[in-house]
Design a protein around this motif. Structure first.
Motif, mmCIF file in Angstrom:
data_model
loop_
_atom_site.group_PDB
_atom_site.id
_atom_site.type_symbol
_atom_site.label_atom_id
_atom_site.label_comp_id
_atom_site.label_asym_id
_atom_site.label_seq_id
_atom_site.Cartn_x
_atom_site.Cartn_y
_atom_site.Cartn_z
ATOM 1 N N ARG A 131 -0.915 6.363 4.073
ATOM 2 C CA ARG A 131 -1.622 7.169 3.072
ATOM 3 C C ARG A 131 -2.222 6.255 1.998
ATOM 4 N NH1 ARG A 131 -0.272 12.665 3.260
ATOM 5 N NH2 ARG A 131 1.378 13.098 4.742
ATOM 6 N N HIS A 132 -3.112 6.804 1.232
ATOM 7 C CA HIS A 132 -3.734 6.037 0.150
ATOM 8 C C HIS A 132 -2.675 5.532 -0.837
ATOM 9 C CE1 HIS A 132 -8.150 6.781 0.757
ATOM 10 N NE2 HIS A 132 -7.617 7.587 1.646
ATOM 11 N N THR A 133 -1.683 6.356 -1.118
ATOM 12 C CA THR A 133 -0.648 5.939 -2.068
ATOM 13 C C THR A 133 0.113 4.722 -1.561
ATOM 14 O OG1 THR A 133 0.870 7.588 -1.143
ATOM 15 C CG2 THR A 133 -0.318 8.196 -3.154
ATOM 16 N N GLU A 134 0.410 4.673 -0.272
ATOM 17 C CA GLU A 134 1.089 3.510 0.287
ATOM 18 C C GLU A 134 0.176 2.279 0.234
ATOM 19 O OE1 GLU A 134 3.277 1.834 4.307
ATOM 20 O OE2 GLU A 134 2.635 3.927 4.267
ATOM 21 N N ARG B 96 -6.345 -3.099 -8.557
ATOM 22 C CA ARG B 96 -7.531 -2.228 -8.554
ATOM 23 C C ARG B 96 -8.801 -3.015 -8.843
ATOM 24 N NH1 ARG B 96 -6.788 3.419 -7.290
ATOM 25 N NH2 ARG B 96 -4.556 3.773 -7.426
ATOM 26 N N TRP C 54 -2.108 1.625 -2.001
ATOM 27 C CA TRP C 54 -2.129 1.123 -3.372
ATOM 28 C C TRP C 54 -0.796 0.508 -3.773
ATOM 29 C CZ3 TRP C 54 -6.443 -0.303 -5.108
ATOM 30 C CH2 TRP C 54 -7.616 0.386 -4.778
ATOM 31 N N ASP C 55 0.301 1.045 -3.272
ATOM 32 C CA ASP C 55 1.610 0.427 -3.526
ATOM 33 C C ASP C 55 1.642 -0.991 -2.954
ATOM 34 O OD1 ASP C 55 2.581 2.663 -4.824
ATOM 35 O OD2 ASP C 55 3.731 3.401 -3.095
#
Length: 64
Positions: free
Chosen positions: A2-5, A20, A7-8
């Motif tokens: 997922r996008h959250t993973e 970022r 970015w993590d």
């Protein structure tokens, strides 16, 4: 992935304050000459973007 993973993982690799910025500035040829941020916005799966980032940053195999 997922996008959250994604970015993590980016924050783990580059730090929370730099991840970022790097993703919005660094052009990756494997992503069609786009930044990671542009590739995600264009619908490229986060896992594919991460593989390209991983290769560019020459991260350890365990982080793939």
């Amino acid at each position: 992935m997922r996008h959250t993973e994604f970015w993590d993982r980016m924050e783990h690799a580059l730090g929370a304050s730099y991840a970022r910025s790097w993703a919005s500035l660094y052009v990756i040829s494997e992503l069609g000459g786009r930044t990671a941020e542009e590739a995600l916005a264009a619908g490229v799966p986060p896992k594919e973007v991460w593989r390209a980032v991983w290769a560019v940053l020459e991260l350890p195999a365990k982080e793939r």
